[in-house]
Design a protein around this motif. Sequence first.
Motif, PDB file in Angstrom:
ATOM      1  N   ILE A 265       0.849  -1.192   0.000  1.00  0.00           N
ATOM      2  CA  ILE A 265       0.000   0.000   0.000  1.00  0.00           C
ATOM      3  C   ILE A 265       0.882   1.238   0.000  1.00  0.00           C
ATOM      4  CG2 ILE A 265      -1.828   1.245   1.224  1.00  0.00           C
ATOM      5  CD1 ILE A 265      -2.288  -1.444   2.797  1.00  0.00           C
ATOM      6  N   TRP A 266       0.577   2.184  -0.898  1.00  0.00           N
ATOM      7  CA  TRP A 266       1.255   3.476  -0.929  1.00  0.00           C
ATOM      8  C   TRP A 266       0.230   4.590  -0.787  1.00  0.00           C
ATOM      9  CZ3 TRP A 266       2.942  -0.523  -3.941  1.00  0.00           C
ATOM     10  CH2 TRP A 266       4.298  -0.826  -3.890  1.00  0.00           C
ATOM     11  N   LEU A 267       0.548   5.560   0.033  1.00  0.00           N
ATOM     12  CA  LEU A 267      -0.193   6.815   0.093  1.00  0.00           C
ATOM     13  C   LEU A 267       0.571   7.784  -0.793  1.00  0.00           C
ATOM     14  CD1 LEU A 267      -2.353   8.698   1.455  1.00  0.00           C
ATOM     15  CD2 LEU A 267      -0.523   9.308   3.064  1.00  0.00           C
ATOM     16  N   PHE A 268      -0.126   8.446  -1.712  1.00  0.00           N
ATOM     17  CA  PHE A 268       0.536   9.426  -2.566  1.00  0.00           C
ATOM     18  C   PHE A 268      -0.354  10.657  -2.696  1.00  0.00           C
ATOM     19  CE2 PHE A 268      -2.028   6.869  -5.394  1.00  0.00           C
ATOM     20  CZ  PHE A 268      -2.429   7.709  -6.422  1.00  0.00           C
ATOM     21  N   GLY A 269       0.143  11.664  -3.374  1.00  0.00           N
ATOM     22  CA  GLY A 269      -0.636  12.892  -3.541  1.00  0.00           C
ATOM     23  C   GLY A 269      -0.408  13.857  -2.399  1.00  0.00           C
ATOM     24  N   SER A 270      -1.355  14.756  -2.201  1.00  0.00           N
ATOM     25  CA  SER A 270      -1.179  15.865  -1.255  1.00  0.00           C
ATOM     26  C   SER A 270      -1.064  15.416   0.199  1.00  0.00           C
ATOM     27  CB  SER A 270      -2.328  16.865  -1.390  1.00  0.00           C
ATOM     28  OG  SER A 270      -3.561  16.241  -1.076  1.00  0.00           O
TER      29      SER A 270
ATOM     30  N   ILE B  64      -7.593  11.303  -0.037  1.00  0.00           N
ATOM     31  CA  ILE B  64      -6.659  10.233   0.292  1.00  0.00           C
ATOM     32  C   ILE B  64      -6.440   9.438  -0.983  1.00  0.00           C
ATOM     33  CG2 ILE B  64      -6.296   8.142   1.660  1.00  0.00           C
ATOM     34  CD1 ILE B  64      -8.087   9.414   3.824  1.00  0.00           C
ATOM     35  N   ASP B  65      -5.212   9.478  -1.504  1.00  0.00           N
ATOM     36  CA  ASP B  65      -4.855   8.764  -2.729  1.00  0.00           C
ATOM     37  C   ASP B  65      -4.059   7.521  -2.354  1.00  0.00           C
ATOM     38  OD1 ASP B  65      -5.855  10.773  -4.608  1.00  0.00           O
ATOM     39  OD2 ASP B  65      -4.202  12.017  -3.900  1.00  0.00           O
ATOM     40  N   LEU B  66      -4.552   6.356  -2.770  1.00  0.00           N
ATOM     41  CA  LEU B  66      -3.912   5.092  -2.422  1.00  0.00           C
ATOM     42  C   LEU B  66      -3.618   4.270  -3.664  1.00  0.00           C
ATOM     43  CD1 LEU B  66      -6.287   4.039   0.495  1.00  0.00           C
ATOM     44  CD2 LEU B  66      -3.988   5.008   0.727  1.00  0.00           C
ATOM     45  N   LEU B  67      -2.460   3.643  -3.674  1.00  0.00           N
ATOM     46  CA  LEU B  67      -2.140   2.606  -4.657  1.00  0.00           C
ATOM     47  C   LEU B  67      -2.028   1.304  -3.891  1.00  0.00           C
ATOM     48  CD1 LEU B  67      -1.182   1.373  -7.370  1.00  0.00           C
ATOM     49  CD2 LEU B  67       1.144   2.055  -6.704  1.00  0.00           C
ATOM     50  N   ILE B  68      -2.800   0.314  -4.315  1.00  0.00           N
ATOM     51  CA  ILE B  68      -2.758  -1.020  -3.719  1.00  0.00           C
ATOM     52  C   ILE B  68      -2.198  -1.956  -4.783  1.00  0.00           C
ATOM     53  CG2 ILE B  68      -4.072  -2.823  -2.549  1.00  0.00           C
ATOM     54  CD1 ILE B  68      -4.387   0.100  -1.344  1.00  0.00           C
TER      55      ILE B  68
ATOM     56  N   LEU C 162     -13.572   1.399   3.588  1.00  0.00           N
ATOM     57  CA  LEU C 162     -12.813   2.566   4.026  1.00  0.00           C
ATOM     58  C   LEU C 162     -13.730   3.718   4.426  1.00  0.00           C
ATOM     59  CD1 LEU C 162      -9.844   2.523   1.503  1.00  0.00           C
ATOM     60  CD2 LEU C 162      -9.747   2.073   3.964  1.00  0.00           C
ATOM     61  N   ILE C 163     -14.793   3.929   3.691  1.00  0.00           N
ATOM     62  CA  ILE C 163     -15.736   4.993   4.044  1.00  0.00           C
ATOM     63  C   ILE C 163     -16.389   4.691   5.398  1.00  0.00           C
ATOM     64  CG2 ILE C 163     -17.968   6.022   3.432  1.00  0.00           C
ATOM     65  CD1 ILE C 163     -16.979   5.926   0.495  1.00  0.00           C
ATOM     66  N   MET C 164     -16.720   3.435   5.638  1.00  0.00           N
ATOM     67  CA  MET C 164     -17.300   3.056   6.932  1.00  0.00           C
ATOM     68  C   MET C 164     -16.305   3.297   8.071  1.00  0.00           C
ATOM     69  SD  MET C 164     -20.390   2.161   6.361  1.00  0.00           S
ATOM     70  CE  MET C 164     -20.850   1.367   7.875  1.00  0.00           C
ATOM     71  N   ARG C 165     -15.033   3.053   7.820  1.00  0.00           N
ATOM     72  CA  ARG C 165     -14.025   3.190   8.882  1.00  0.00           C
ATOM     73  C   ARG C 165     -13.491   4.614   9.030  1.00  0.00           C
ATOM     74  NH1 ARG C 165     -10.476  -1.577   9.702  1.00  0.00           N
ATOM     75  NH2 ARG C 165      -9.939  -0.404  11.560  1.00  0.00           N
ATOM     76  N   LEU C 166     -13.355   5.354   7.906  1.00  0.00           N
ATOM     77  CA  LEU C 166     -12.729   6.680   7.935  1.00  0.00           C
ATOM     78  C   LEU C 166     -13.726   7.823   7.848  1.00  0.00           C
ATOM     79  CD1 LEU C 166      -9.747   6.006   5.491  1.00  0.00           C
ATOM     80  CD2 LEU C 166      -9.696   5.972   7.995  1.00  0.00           C
ATOM     81  N   GLY C 167     -14.978   7.507   7.538  1.00  0.00           N
ATOM     82  CA  GLY C 167     -15.972   8.552   7.345  1.00  0.00           C
ATOM     83  C   GLY C 167     -16.105   8.886   5.868  1.00  0.00           C
ATOM     84  N   ASP C 168     -17.123   9.653   5.576  1.00  0.00           N
ATOM     85  CA  ASP C 168     -17.419  10.000   4.187  1.00  0.00           C
ATOM     86  C   ASP C 168     -16.458  11.079   3.718  1.00  0.00           C
ATOM     87  OD1 ASP C 168     -18.617  10.109   1.741  1.00  0.00           O
ATOM     88  OD2 ASP C 168     -20.334  11.286   2.406  1.00  0.00           O
ATOM     89  N   ARG C 169     -15.406  10.659   3.067  1.00  0.00           N
ATOM     90  CA  ARG C 169     -14.398  11.577   2.543  1.00  0.00           C
ATOM     91  C   ARG C 169     -13.969  11.100   1.170  1.00  0.00           C
ATOM     92  NH1 ARG C 169     -10.070  12.181   6.428  1.00  0.00           N
ATOM     93  NH2 ARG C 169     -11.664  11.836   7.972  1.00  0.00           N
ATOM     94  N   LYS C 170     -13.300  11.952   0.439  1.00  0.00           N
ATOM     95  CA  LYS C 170     -12.847  11.610  -0.906  1.00  0.00           C
ATOM     96  C   LYS C 170     -11.647  10.678  -0.803  1.00  0.00           C
ATOM     97  CE  LYS C 170     -12.628  12.695  -5.454  1.00  0.00           C
ATOM     98  NZ  LYS C 170     -12.365  11.465  -6.094  1.00  0.00           N
ATOM     99  N   ILE C 171     -11.792   9.490  -1.376  1.00  0.00           N
ATOM    100  CA  ILE C 171     -10.721   8.502  -1.388  1.00  0.00           C
ATOM    101  C   ILE C 171     -10.556   8.033  -2.828  1.00  0.00           C
ATOM    102  CG2 ILE C 171      -9.913   6.273  -0.512  1.00  0.00           C
ATOM    103  CD1 ILE C 171     -11.875   6.661   1.848  1.00  0.00           C
ATOM    104  N   ASP C 172      -9.347   8.175  -3.364  1.00  0.00           N
ATOM    105  CA  ASP C 172      -9.030   7.685  -4.699  1.00  0.00           C
ATOM    106  C   ASP C 172      -8.157   6.448  -4.547  1.00  0.00           C
ATOM    107  OD1 ASP C 172     -10.386   9.753  -6.003  1.00  0.00           O
ATOM    108  OD2 ASP C 172      -8.616  11.044  -5.978  1.00  0.00           O
ATOM    109  N   ILE C 173      -8.577   5.355  -5.166  1.00  0.00           N
ATOM    110  CA  ILE C 173      -7.877   4.085  -5.011  1.00  0.00           C
ATOM    111  C   ILE C 173      -7.494   3.548  -6.381  1.00  0.00           C
ATOM    112  CG2 ILE C 173      -7.994   1.732  -4.112  1.00  0.00           C
ATOM    113  CD1 ILE C 173     -10.327   2.737  -2.308  1.00  0.00           C
TER     114      ILE C 173
END
Length: 99
Positions: free
Chosen positions: A25-30, A41-45, A65-76
């Motif tokens: 897993i990589w976190l990338f972006g801002s 949250i930009d993720l590469l799996i 992820l939305i259930m665990r982190l809340g309703d936020r923008k996640i790009d996977i």
Amino acid sequence: MRLTHSQQEAIRSSVNSVIGAESRIWLFGSRVDDHKQGGDIDLLIETDRVLPNRVASLCQLEGKLIMRLGDRKIDILIKDAQTPEAPVHRTAKTQGVPL
């Protein structure tokens, strides 16, 4: 990196349950830049397995992820063994942070 320890753990455990424990897993972006604010949250799996249905896996992971982190923008981005490597994958790995 602008993710709390609990957010990182939520991402890791969600990816492990949907994609597999061998996933990378990589976190990338801002969110990698500590000096910025906000941002999605930009993720590469990446997995060496072949996923029978990458779209279904992506939807299941995003829902978890939305259930665990809340309703936020996640790009996977999901790259399995049959996905050809694209420039965005290389950029995510070189400019991103492994989780």
